[in-house]
Design a protein around this motif. Sequence first.
Motif, PDB file in Angstrom:
ATOM      1  N   ILE A   3       0.779  -1.141   0.147  1.00  0.00           N
ATOM      2  CA  ILE A   3      -0.065  -0.006  -0.132  1.00  0.00           C
ATOM      3  C   ILE A   3       0.835   1.112  -0.358  1.00  0.00           C
ATOM      4  O   ILE A   3       1.667   1.399   0.858  1.00  0.00           O
ATOM      5  N   THR A   4       0.758   2.114  -1.068  1.00  0.00           N
ATOM      6  CA  THR A   4       1.538   3.279  -1.053  1.00  0.00           C
ATOM      7  C   THR A   4       0.713   4.433  -1.081  1.00  0.00           C
ATOM      8  O   THR A   4       1.482   5.422  -0.780  1.00  0.00           O
ATOM      9  N   HIS A   5      -0.428   4.533  -1.439  1.00  0.00           N
ATOM     10  CA  HIS A   5      -1.168   5.769  -1.468  1.00  0.00           C
ATOM     11  C   HIS A   5      -2.585   5.602  -0.740  1.00  0.00           C
ATOM     12  O   HIS A   5      -3.364   4.392  -0.813  1.00  0.00           O
ATOM     13  N   MET A   6      -3.295   6.872  -0.531  1.00  0.00           N
ATOM     14  CA  MET A   6      -4.756   6.891  -0.089  1.00  0.00           C
ATOM     15  C   MET A   6      -5.502   7.499  -1.180  1.00  0.00           C
ATOM     16  O   MET A   6      -4.924   8.419  -1.745  1.00  0.00           O
ATOM     17  N   ASN A   7      -6.744   6.841  -1.473  1.00  0.00           N
ATOM     18  CA  ASN A   7      -7.413   7.423  -2.797  1.00  0.00           C
ATOM     19  C   ASN A   7      -8.912   7.720  -2.160  1.00  0.00           C
ATOM     20  O   ASN A   7      -9.427   6.917  -1.644  1.00  0.00           O
ATOM     21  N   SER A   8      -9.234   8.795  -2.592  1.00  0.00           N
ATOM     22  CA  SER A   8     -10.502   8.877  -2.441  1.00  0.00           C
ATOM     23  C   SER A   8     -11.673   8.913  -3.565  1.00  0.00           C
ATOM     24  O   SER A   8     -11.208   8.663  -4.393  1.00  0.00           O
ATOM     25  N   SER A   9     -12.841   8.848  -3.104  1.00  0.00           N
ATOM     26  CA  SER A   9     -13.919   8.498  -4.202  1.00  0.00           C
ATOM     27  C   SER A   9     -13.899   9.976  -5.213  1.00  0.00           C
ATOM     28  O   SER A   9     -14.410   9.786  -6.342  1.00  0.00           O
ATOM     29  N   GLU A  10     -13.339  10.972  -4.941  1.00  0.00           N
ATOM     30  CA  GLU A  10     -13.362  12.132  -5.758  1.00  0.00           C
ATOM     31  C   GLU A  10     -11.913  12.173  -6.549  1.00  0.00           C
ATOM     32  O   GLU A  10     -11.773  13.113  -7.236  1.00  0.00           O
ATOM     33  N   GLY A  11     -11.164  11.286  -6.247  1.00  0.00           N
ATOM     34  CA  GLY A  11      -9.934  11.185  -7.097  1.00  0.00           C
ATOM     35  C   GLY A  11      -8.604  11.557  -6.325  1.00  0.00           C
ATOM     36  O   GLY A  11      -7.649  11.928  -6.967  1.00  0.00           O
ATOM     37  N   GLU A  12      -8.789  12.226  -5.082  1.00  0.00           N
ATOM     38  CA  GLU A  12      -7.609  12.552  -4.663  1.00  0.00           C
ATOM     39  C   GLU A  12      -6.680  11.545  -4.297  1.00  0.00           C
ATOM     40  O   GLU A  12      -7.291  10.446  -4.039  1.00  0.00           O
ATOM     41  N   ASN A  13      -5.524  11.809  -4.290  1.00  0.00           N
ATOM     42  CA  ASN A  13      -4.413  10.742  -4.032  1.00  0.00           C
ATOM     43  C   ASN A  13      -3.448  11.282  -3.044  1.00  0.00           C
ATOM     44  O   ASN A  13      -2.872  12.387  -3.279  1.00  0.00           O
ATOM     45  N   VAL A  14      -3.481  10.750  -1.912  1.00  0.00           N
ATOM     46  CA  VAL A  14      -2.530  11.014  -0.981  1.00  0.00           C
ATOM     47  C   VAL A  14      -1.364  10.052  -0.827  1.00  0.00           C
ATOM     48  O   VAL A  14      -1.566   8.899  -0.292  1.00  0.00           O
ATOM     49  N   PRO A  15       0.012  10.368  -0.831  1.00  0.00           N
ATOM     50  CA  PRO A  15       0.948   9.239  -0.750  1.00  0.00           C
ATOM     51  C   PRO A  15       1.133   9.171   0.855  1.00  0.00           C
ATOM     52  O   PRO A  15       1.287  10.005   1.446  1.00  0.00           O
ATOM     53  N   LEU A  16       1.560   7.735   1.004  1.00  0.00           N
ATOM     54  CA  LEU A  16       1.567   7.682   2.561  1.00  0.00           C
ATOM     55  C   LEU A  16       3.183   7.756   2.657  1.00  0.00           C
ATOM     56  O   LEU A  16       3.993   7.533   1.804  1.00  0.00           O
ATOM     57  N   LEU A  17       3.612   8.144   3.834  1.00  0.00           N
ATOM     58  CA  LEU A  17       4.831   8.468   4.102  1.00  0.00           C
ATOM     59  C   LEU A  17       5.845   7.478   4.158  1.00  0.00           C
ATOM     60  O   LEU A  17       6.948   7.555   3.857  1.00  0.00           O
ATOM     61  N   GLU A  18       5.249   6.193   4.269  1.00  0.00           N
ATOM     62  CA  GLU A  18       6.054   4.945   4.061  1.00  0.00           C
ATOM     63  C   GLU A  18       5.359   3.919   3.321  1.00  0.00           C
ATOM     64  O   GLU A  18       3.893   3.936   3.709  1.00  0.00           O
ATOM     65  N   THR A  19       5.819   2.915   2.594  1.00  0.00           N
ATOM     66  CA  THR A  19       5.096   1.949   2.059  1.00  0.00           C
ATOM     67  C   THR A  19       4.645   0.946   3.002  1.00  0.00           C
ATOM     68  O   THR A  19       5.624   0.496   3.971  1.00  0.00           O
ATOM     69  N   TYR A  20       3.456   0.317   3.014  1.00  0.00           N
ATOM     70  CA  TYR A  20       3.016  -0.444   3.731  1.00  0.00           C
ATOM     71  C   TYR A  20       2.550  -1.946   3.197  1.00  0.00           C
ATOM     72  O   TYR A  20       1.932  -1.921   2.264  1.00  0.00           O
ATOM     73  N   PRO A  21       3.427  -2.920   3.768  1.00  0.00           N
ATOM     74  CA  PRO A  21       3.026  -4.494   3.221  1.00  0.00           C
ATOM     75  C   PRO A  21       1.796  -4.728   3.393  1.00  0.00           C
ATOM     76  O   PRO A  21       1.170  -4.301   4.242  1.00  0.00           O
ATOM     77  N   GLN A  22       1.359  -5.759   2.355  1.00  0.00           N
ATOM     78  CA  GLN A  22       0.374  -6.503   2.516  1.00  0.00           C
ATOM     79  C   GLN A  22      -0.014  -7.262   3.922  1.00  0.00           C
ATOM     80  O   GLN A  22       1.126  -7.851   4.444  1.00  0.00           O
ATOM     81  N   PRO A  23      -1.041  -7.241   4.582  1.00  0.00           N
ATOM     82  CA  PRO A  23      -1.118  -8.189   5.778  1.00  0.00           C
ATOM     83  C   PRO A  23      -1.071  -9.283   5.732  1.00  0.00           C
ATOM     84  O   PRO A  23      -1.287 -10.125   4.822  1.00  0.00           O
ATOM     85  N   SER A  24      -0.604  -9.925   7.013  1.00  0.00           N
ATOM     86  CA  SER A  24      -0.457 -11.282   7.135  1.00  0.00           C
ATOM     87  C   SER A  24      -1.754 -11.889   7.327  1.00  0.00           C
ATOM     88  O   SER A  24      -2.519 -11.089   8.198  1.00  0.00           O
ATOM     89  N   PRO A  25      -2.291 -12.962   7.101  1.00  0.00           N
ATOM     90  CA  PRO A  25      -3.727 -13.563   7.335  1.00  0.00           C
ATOM     91  C   PRO A  25      -3.831 -13.670   8.839  1.00  0.00           C
ATOM     92  O   PRO A  25      -5.104 -13.788   9.493  1.00  0.00           O
ATOM     93  N   TRP A  26      -2.744 -13.543   9.855  1.00  0.00           N
ATOM     94  CA  TRP A  26      -2.974 -13.804  11.075  1.00  0.00           C
ATOM     95  C   TRP A  26      -3.002 -12.679  12.137  1.00  0.00           C
ATOM     96  O   TRP A  26      -3.445 -12.529  13.047  1.00  0.00           O
ATOM     97  N   ALA A  27      -2.567 -11.499  11.603  1.00  0.00           N
ATOM     98  CA  ALA A  27      -2.741 -10.176  12.410  1.00  0.00           C
ATOM     99  C   ALA A  27      -3.389  -9.182  11.625  1.00  0.00           C
ATOM    100  O   ALA A  27      -2.864  -8.000  11.772  1.00  0.00           O
ATOM    101  N   VAL A  28      -4.631  -9.256  11.233  1.00  0.00           N
ATOM    102  CA  VAL A  28      -5.141  -8.036  10.449  1.00  0.00           C
ATOM    103  C   VAL A  28      -5.301  -6.985  11.400  1.00  0.00           C
ATOM    104  O   VAL A  28      -5.168  -5.818  10.773  1.00  0.00           O
ATOM    105  N   GLU A  29      -6.029  -7.326  12.414  1.00  0.00           N
ATOM    106  CA  GLU A  29      -6.396  -5.985  13.423  1.00  0.00           C
ATOM    107  C   GLU A  29      -5.035  -5.277  13.746  1.00  0.00           C
ATOM    108  O   GLU A  29      -5.325  -3.937  13.484  1.00  0.00           O
ATOM    109  N   LYS A  30      -3.993  -5.921  13.832  1.00  0.00           N
ATOM    110  CA  LYS A  30      -2.765  -5.131  14.191  1.00  0.00           C
ATOM    111  C   LYS A  30      -2.065  -4.252  13.015  1.00  0.00           C
ATOM    112  O   LYS A  30      -1.808  -3.191  13.183  1.00  0.00           O
TER     113      LYS A  30
END
Length: 149
Positions: A3-30
């Motif tokens: 995950i590298t960005h946040m996207n809104s329904s209006e088309g806004e795009n905000v880059p995240l300060l850091e790239t975040y990896p896909q979750p592991s299936p065991w710790a989704v809440e964390k």
Amino acid sequence: MDITHMNSSEGENVPLLETYPQPSPWAVEKWLLELEGIMVRSIREVIIKSKDEYTKTKRIDWVRAHTGQAVLCVSQLYWTEYVTQAIKTSPEALNEYYELNNRQIDDIVELVRGKLNMQNRVTLGALVVLDVHARDVLKELCEKGMSGA
């Protein structure tokens, strides 16, 4: 997939300060809590950058260069700062800011009447509502001769 960005329904795009990896299936809440923290920090940085550029840029250019949330937040922040300073200075300073506020609204309305992308149109529509309400409050302060001087 990262995950590298946040996207809104209006088309806004905000880059995240850091790239975040896909979750592991065991710790989704964390994972979600950590992602939320990155999102908040990222929006905070966007708002800080927008605030820094507000006084250095024409407002009509500034509103189109930043995300909606930052525009609405920073616009209200500066309105509050300017009104507070005007009250401390004199009733005339408050009236001068009232006139400036009206010109700013006219400028934004002119932009809304023009050609805009969806993101800008939604942001400016919300900004007009906030600005008009702020102008009405400012008008009342002027009529009452508010002054902290």
